[in-house]
Design an enzyme around this catalytic site. Sequence first.
Site, PDB file in Angstrom:
ATOM      1  N   TYR A   1      -5.940  15.943  -9.458  1.00 30.79           N
ATOM      2  CA  TYR A   1      -5.193  14.916 -10.201  1.00 30.79           C
ATOM      3  C   TYR A   1      -4.046  15.579 -10.969  1.00 30.79           C
ATOM      4  O   TYR A   1      -2.891  15.131 -10.894  1.00 30.79           O
ATOM      5  CB  TYR A   1      -6.123  14.188 -11.160  1.00 30.79           C
TER       6      TYR A   1
ATOM      7  N   SER B   1       1.306  11.797 -16.426  1.00 28.26           N
ATOM      8  CA  SER B   1       0.130  11.935 -17.280  1.00 28.26           C
ATOM      9  C   SER B   1       0.288  13.162 -18.156  1.00 28.26           C
ATOM     10  O   SER B   1       0.947  14.138 -17.756  1.00 28.26           O
ATOM     11  CB  SER B   1      -1.125  12.077 -16.426  1.00 28.26           C
TER      12      SER B   1
ATOM     13  N   LYS C   1       0.151  15.140 -10.379  1.00 26.45           N
ATOM     14  CA  LYS C   1       1.098  14.744 -11.417  1.00 26.45           C
ATOM     15  C   LYS C   1       2.147  15.836 -11.649  1.00 26.45           C
ATOM     16  O   LYS C   1       3.312  15.536 -11.927  1.00 26.45           O
ATOM     17  CB  LYS C   1       0.352  14.421 -12.708  1.00 26.45           C
TER      18      LYS C   1
ATOM     19  N   ASP D   1       0.874  -1.169   0.000  1.00 29.61           N
ATOM     20  CA  ASP D   1       0.000   0.000   0.000  1.00 29.61           C
ATOM     21  C   ASP D   1       0.913   1.221   0.000  1.00 29.61           C
ATOM     22  O   ASP D   1       1.658   1.449   0.964  1.00 29.61           O
ATOM     23  CB  ASP D   1      -0.891  -0.011   1.243  1.00 29.61           C
TER      24      ASP D   1
END
Length: 246
Positions: A118, A105, A122, A26
Amino acid sequence: FRVYGTSRHPDALACPLDGYQMIPMDVTDDDSIMKGIERILQQEGRLDAAVNNAGWGIVGAVEDTSMREARAQLETNFFGVLRVCQAALPAMRRQRSGYLINISSIGSLIAIPFQAMYSASKCAMEGLSESLSMEVLPYGIHVVVIEPGDTRTAFGRNRRWTEKARAGSPYSEEAERALAVMENDEANGARPQAIAELVGRVLDDPAPQLRYVIGPLPQRVAVFLKKLLPSRFFEWALMKYYRLLE
């Protein structure tokens, strides 16, 4: 390559490839990461590469995102990468070789409306990777960032809405329209095997680049155009694309 996959639920994943082992990990848990790295070192005696591809996304306006939700996004997508890199580096430094491959990304290069956390996670990963690359290259360790565009994976199914976005937010109509475009792009995105093949090529390269953009051609072209076009024009075009302007 002798490959180890990691997951919070390793027993739930099928492993069809010979020699492919799943182990529990994890990335939000320091202890879990150290145990995973130690297990590999005990079994193999070395660690040649770590691929950081754990991640998920939340959708909702910045105003509708709580601090708890924002921290949860960064906890996996950024701090998870940091933890794994820190855990893998001592063994790689001793070997004076290794690859840290961080899956970023195109969303770090072109921010996505209603997925600000998000994109932020990144962008943070990219800054970390760039600094880390300069620190560890003298030890023979390569840091590589791979920036995929839309890819056909389960990412969309695991996306979560912020709580306020589902509670009568003034942004809800625009967010729904933008998300519909994103989901269509993901459903028609590139095959994930292309990213795996790129990782394989990177691991075979004694002098890889720091960054690789991969994905559908229109998205790669958009990354290039952002460097050339006036920022307001590019923003207008992006808002039109995500149906935020009539």
